[in-house]
Design a protein around this motif. Structure first.
Motif, PDB file in Angstrom:
ATOM      1  N   GLY A   1       0.763  -1.241   0.000  1.00 52.92           N
ATOM      2  CA  GLY A   1       0.000   0.000   0.000  1.00 52.92           C
ATOM      3  C   GLY A   1       0.791   1.285   0.000  1.00 52.92           C
ATOM      4  N   SER A   2       1.989   1.285   0.586  1.00 53.89           N
ATOM      5  CA  SER A   2       2.868   2.461   0.629  1.00 53.89           C
ATOM      6  C   SER A   2       2.189   3.691   1.227  1.00 53.89           C
ATOM      7  CB  SER A   2       3.413   2.781  -0.766  1.00 53.89           C
ATOM      8  OG  SER A   2       4.297   1.777  -1.183  1.00 53.89           O
ATOM      9  N   ALA A   3       1.450   3.488   2.300  1.00 47.07           N
ATOM     10  CA  ALA A   3       0.749   4.592   2.951  1.00 47.07           C
ATOM     11  C   ALA A   3       1.710   5.689   3.387  1.00 47.07           C
ATOM     12  CB  ALA A   3      -0.015   4.068   4.174  1.00 47.07           C
TER      13      ALA A   3
ATOM     14  N   VAL B   1       0.834   5.972  -2.399  1.00 46.80           N
ATOM     15  CA  VAL B   1      -0.311   5.093  -2.639  1.00 46.80           C
ATOM     16  C   VAL B   1      -0.684   5.106  -4.112  1.00 46.80           C
ATOM     17  CG1 VAL B   1      -2.747   4.674  -2.100  1.00 46.80           C
ATOM     18  CG2 VAL B   1      -1.170   5.336  -0.283  1.00 46.80           C
TER      19      VAL B   1
ATOM     20  N   ALA C   1       1.535   2.641  -5.741  1.00 46.97           N
ATOM     21  CA  ALA C   1       1.125   1.295  -5.348  1.00 46.97           C
ATOM     22  C   ALA C   1      -0.117   0.859  -6.110  1.00 46.97           C
ATOM     23  CB  ALA C   1       0.877   1.245  -3.842  1.00 46.97           C
ATOM     24  N   ALA C   2      -1.082   1.767  -6.238  1.00 51.50           N
ATOM     25  CA  ALA C   2      -2.313   1.448  -6.962  1.00 51.50           C
ATOM     26  C   ALA C   2      -2.033   1.148  -8.428  1.00 51.50           C
ATOM     27  CB  ALA C   2      -3.307   2.596  -6.842  1.00 51.50           C
TER      28      ALA C   2
END
Length: 247
Positions: A148-150, A154, A157-158
């Motif tokens: 997710g790489s919050a 993001v 990641a998406a």
């Protein structure tokens, strides 16, 4: 002689993949966007291994550029047997509530539209349904698609989650047409992606989170890509292979 197209082939994982592809016995089409000098250096390294190579400036977001890229593979005269969708950008660091329209356009264009367009061009050449003799596609994804790489990227990641879905779906579409489609989900690797995003020291910051306690190298990723391209993985398709040090 058979040919492999590598997008984003002038640096990092792409450059290492071009060299590994040549070592495995294939000719290489090296896609690049800006750094003509780096692309020329990769061509020289491939030719030093006794294989043919050509550098082509092409923006994978643009269908005409993609066709020009694959026309260079056609011009080699041998069959196209492989595509490595490596071109990608992070889009820079941003929380979801600060991501701009331009960042989304760039990240989704390069990381999602690019692989779609390149896969289409490759399938039209390799699929037995189109008169081809088969081949292999390897998409370069990221563990960020799952993690997710919050707080960092993001949006990136998406885009890589979309690449994973493309990998699985396309593999099923062409499974009886002589084409295998797989992906490598890359973990923390020492490339200039981190500097381009604005934090060259990110690998040092992230290493403690990796079970193996080290970054990967472009060459380690390239080895996995070449395995997926070749006959040793002949019963493998629709797979997203983590090359991530356990993270």
């Amino acid at each position: 002689m058979a040919t492999v197209v590598v997008t984003g082939g002038s640096r990092g994982i792409g450059a290492a993949t071009c060299v590994a592809v040549a070592e495995a016995g294939w000719d290489v089409v090296v896609d690049y966007v800006r750094d003509v000098g780096a692309a020329a250096d990769v061509v020289r390294r491939v030719e030093a291994l006794g294989r043919r190579a050509v550098a082509v400036q092409a923006d994978v977001r643009d269908a005409e550029s993609v066709e020009r890229l694959f026309a260079a593979a056609d011009a080699f005269g041998g069959p196209l047997v492989g595509l490595v969708n490596n071109a990608g950008i992070s889009g820079g660091f941003a929380r979801v509530d600060t991501v701009t329209q331009q960042q989304l356009d760039d990240v989704l264009g390069v990381n999602v539209a690019g692989p779609f367009l390149c896969c289409g061009a490759a399938v039209r050449r390799m699929s037995t349904a189109h008169g081809g003799s088969g081949g292999s596609i390897v998409n370069v994804s990221s563990r960020a698609a799952v993690l997710g790489s919050a707080g960092e990227w993001v949006h990136y990641a998406a885009s890589k989650a979309a690449v994973d879905t493309l990998t699985v779906g396309l593999s099923q579409e062409v499974a009886t047409e002589g084409i295998r489609v797989n992906a490598v989900a890359v973990g923390l690797v020492d490339t200039d992606l981190h500097a381009a995003a604005g934090e060259p020291g990110r690998p040092d910051r992230m290493r403690p989170t990796i079970p193996m306690k080290r970054s990967g190298t472009p060459e380690e990723v390239a080895a996995a890509i070449v395995w997926l391209l070749g006959d040793s993985s002949s019963y493998t398709t629709g797979t997203v292979l983590a090359v991530s040090g356990g993270r």
